[in-house]
Design a protein around this motif. Structure first.
Motif, PDB file in Angstrom:
ATOM      1  N   MET A 170      30.504 -28.560 -31.639  1.00 26.42           N
ATOM      2  CA  MET A 170      29.584 -28.243 -30.544  1.00 26.42           C
ATOM      3  C   MET A 170      28.818 -26.945 -30.776  1.00 26.42           C
ATOM      4  O   MET A 170      27.681 -26.801 -30.322  1.00 26.42           O
ATOM      5  N   VAL A 171      29.414 -25.977 -31.483  1.00 30.90           N
ATOM      6  CA  VAL A 171      28.756 -24.685 -31.655  1.00 30.90           C
ATOM      7  C   VAL A 171      28.070 -24.532 -33.006  1.00 30.90           C
ATOM      8  O   VAL A 171      27.229 -23.644 -33.176  1.00 30.90           O
ATOM      9  N   VAL A 172      28.398 -25.383 -33.983  1.00 30.99           N
ATOM     10  CA  VAL A 172      27.933 -25.146 -35.343  1.00 30.99           C
ATOM     11  C   VAL A 172      26.421 -25.254 -35.474  1.00 30.99           C
ATOM     12  O   VAL A 172      25.806 -24.589 -36.322  1.00 30.99           O
ATOM     13  N   SER A 173      25.782 -26.092 -34.649  1.00 27.08           N
ATOM     14  CA  SER A 173      24.335 -26.261 -34.778  1.00 27.08           C
ATOM     15  C   SER A 173      23.570 -25.008 -34.367  1.00 27.08           C
ATOM     16  O   SER A 173      22.499 -24.714 -34.910  1.00 27.08           O
ATOM     17  N   SER A 174      24.103 -24.253 -33.406  1.00 29.78           N
ATOM     18  CA  SER A 174      23.424 -23.044 -32.946  1.00 29.78           C
ATOM     19  C   SER A 174      24.088 -21.762 -33.438  1.00 29.78           C
ATOM     20  O   SER A 174      23.432 -20.734 -33.567  1.00 29.78           O
ATOM     21  N   ASP A 175      25.384 -21.799 -33.713  1.00 30.33           N
ATOM     22  CA  ASP A 175      26.124 -20.619 -34.164  1.00 30.33           C
ATOM     23  C   ASP A 175      27.005 -21.028 -35.333  1.00 30.33           C
ATOM     24  O   ASP A 175      28.195 -21.318 -35.178  1.00 30.33           O
ATOM     25  N   LEU A 176      26.405 -21.082 -36.516  1.00 33.63           N
ATOM     26  CA  LEU A 176      27.098 -21.575 -37.697  1.00 33.63           C
ATOM     27  C   LEU A 176      28.337 -20.745 -38.014  1.00 33.63           C
ATOM     28  O   LEU A 176      29.389 -21.285 -38.358  1.00 33.63           O
ATOM     29  N   GLY A 177      28.217 -19.422 -37.899  1.00 35.87           N
ATOM     30  CA  GLY A 177      29.346 -18.563 -38.229  1.00 35.87           C
ATOM     31  C   GLY A 177      30.557 -18.842 -37.365  1.00 35.87           C
ATOM     32  O   GLY A 177      31.676 -18.961 -37.868  1.00 35.87           O
ATOM     33  N   SER A 178      30.354 -18.965 -36.045  1.00 41.33           N
ATOM     34  CA  SER A 178      31.475 -19.253 -35.149  1.00 41.33           C
ATOM     35  C   SER A 178      32.090 -20.610 -35.452  1.00 41.33           C
ATOM     36  O   SER A 178      33.310 -20.776 -35.379  1.00 41.33           O
ATOM     37  N   GLY A 179      31.252 -21.581 -35.801  1.00 37.67           N
ATOM     38  CA  GLY A 179      31.782 -22.893 -36.162  1.00 37.67           C
ATOM     39  C   GLY A 179      32.719 -22.818 -37.356  1.00 37.67           C
ATOM     40  O   GLY A 179      33.760 -23.472 -37.386  1.00 37.67           O
ATOM     41  N   LEU A 180      32.370 -21.982 -38.336  1.00 37.14           N
ATOM     42  CA  LEU A 180      33.242 -21.805 -39.492  1.00 37.14           C
ATOM     43  C   LEU A 180      34.546 -21.109 -39.114  1.00 37.14           C
ATOM     44  O   LEU A 180      35.618 -21.438 -39.630  1.00 37.14           O
ATOM     45  N   VAL A 181      34.455 -20.130 -38.202  1.00 34.89           N
ATOM     46  CA  VAL A 181      35.673 -19.446 -37.747  1.00 34.89           C
ATOM     47  C   VAL A 181      36.577 -20.433 -37.007  1.00 34.89           C
ATOM     48  O   VAL A 181      37.807 -20.402 -37.167  1.00 34.89           O
ATOM     49  N   TYR A 182      36.002 -21.303 -36.206  1.00 36.82           N
ATOM     50  CA  TYR A 182      36.798 -22.330 -35.524  1.00 36.82           C
ATOM     51  C   TYR A 182      37.554 -23.169 -36.545  1.00 36.82           C
ATOM     52  O   TYR A 182      38.719 -23.538 -36.330  1.00 36.82           O
TER      53      TYR A 182
END
Length: 385
Positions: free
Chosen positions: A157-169
């Motif tokens: 859900m977040v990777v499209s707008s916040d790639l870095g947070s998606g990777l941390v998830y």
């Protein structure tokens, strides 16, 4: 006036007598002090500095309150917390402010709320709780797949707008699965699938004219592979390396120019480590990395001495989050990791990041406190019939 019964109910939730880990606390506060010094040296004016001090003070209060609570109660709240995490991500996507083509936060009176930052900690909590609930069947593929769906849904859900947070998830998810006892063969298959997916998204599909990520995201992820590129993300990397290299052993002090003259982009957030390297040199960077090493050391001790399985898995998720953020941020500042927009915990400027990280530190302190309290408790001896 509180009645004795009310005081007993409150003490069951918040116990001020619990011990705490002083080394972990001092390392976190030390990083906040380094953050204030770095931001003061990299920016003009006192607004960034004063706000960062406020964020750190509020974060410390949050950490202290959370550390005095029984973290095991969070297991009962796993589904409400998970629902809140998903709802907040959706709310940011619908109501948030767009910056450089990405919708990352909702502007509040005192700071910008980034749901993805808080979500990192909530994912560690809810992921650990659900894994413990299904731990008896962890060897089955069906359980691993369900856990993956649970853990990777917020990341998607977040990777499209916040790639870095998606990777941390993703890093949090793997940490929870690893310490939670997922079989090695399952993790190996997951790793192969991830590598294959990354290859397709960054190489094969763009060559075929299919772009899964936005063009600027792909450029940032691949810029470190082309160090000679002087444009776009390549420019950011080159300026960061110039800043760090010019600092040498002890830094340039007030003579630092990369950050103050505007050559170094995002000098108080993504590239704060380069700002530290220029102004304080190798010694400043080594101090910050040493403080992170202290946090990881204490975190591993807390994981090993946790009172229960839930505490150990939760600590693993938090440590995976912090370690991944430090490695990627410091790595992208020296040009060996892709630019992902991941902040340096407690050092990069930002309210959501600082508060979420102190929340994570508070949870580690709670696991430490409960583990020490359980170890001090005398064993129960059964009376003979």
């Amino acid at each position: 006036m509180r009645t004795p019964r009310r005081r007993r109910e409150l003490s069951a939730v918040v116990d001020l007598r619990l011990p705490f880990d002083p080394i972990l606390a001092l390392a976190a506060i030390g990083l906040s002090a380094c953050s204030v010094a770095a931001i003061a040296g990299a920016t003009e004016g006192s607004e960034f500095v004063s706000r960062q001090i406020v964020y750190a003070l509020v974060g410390i209060v949050v950490a202290v309150v959370v550390s005095r609570m029984d973290y095991a109660r969070l297991q009962e709240l796993r589904w409400p917390l998970y629902g809140f995490m998903l709802a907040s991500i959706v709310a940011v996507a619908l109501l948030g402010t767009s910056v450089n083509g990405s919708t990352l936060s909702i502007q509040l009176p005192f700071f910008s709320f980034q749901a993805s930052e808080l979500g990192k900690v909530l994912l560690a909590v809810t992921g650990a709780a659900v894994l413990v609930e299904r731990s008896r069947s962890i060897d089955e593929w069906s359980t691993t797949l369900r856990l993956l769906a649970f853990l990777f849904l917020p990341a998607a859900m977040v990777v499209s707008s916040d790639l870095g947070s998606g990777l941390v998830y993703g890093a949090v998810s793997l940490g929870v699965l690893l310490i939670g006892g997922a079989p090695g063969r399952h993790l190996a298959v997951i790793g192969v699938v991830l590598v294959t997916g990354i290859t397709l998204v960054l190489g094969v599909l763009p060559a075929a004219g299919v772009n899964v990520l936005k063009p600027y995201q792909t450029d940032r992820l691949t810029a470190f592979l082309h160090p000679g590129d002087e444009q776009g993300p390549g420019y950011q990397l080159n300026q960061a390396k110039i800043a760090i290299g010019s600092g040498q052993k002890t830094g340039r002090g007030d003579a630092a120019t990369q950050a103050k003259l505007g050559y170094l982009p995002e000098k108080q957030t993504d590239f704060i480590f380069a700002s530290v390297g220029e102004r304080f040199g190798f010694m400043g960077g080594a101090l910050i990395l040493s403080l992170y090493a202290l946090i990881m050391w204490r975190g591993l001790r807390i994981l090993a001495t946790a009172r229960d399985f839930f505490g150990a898995v939760l600590a693993a998720g938090i440590l995976a989050m912090l370690l991944f953020e430090v490695l990627v941020n410091a790595g992208m500042n020296v040009g060996i990791m892709p630019i992902t927009g991941i902040p340096l915990p407690l050092v990069s400027y930002g309210g959501s990041s600082v508060l979420s990280t102190y929340l994570a530190i508070g949870l580690l302190q709670a696991i430490y406190a409960q583990g020490r309290a359980a170890a001090r408790r005398p064993p129960t001896v059964a009376r003979p019939d």
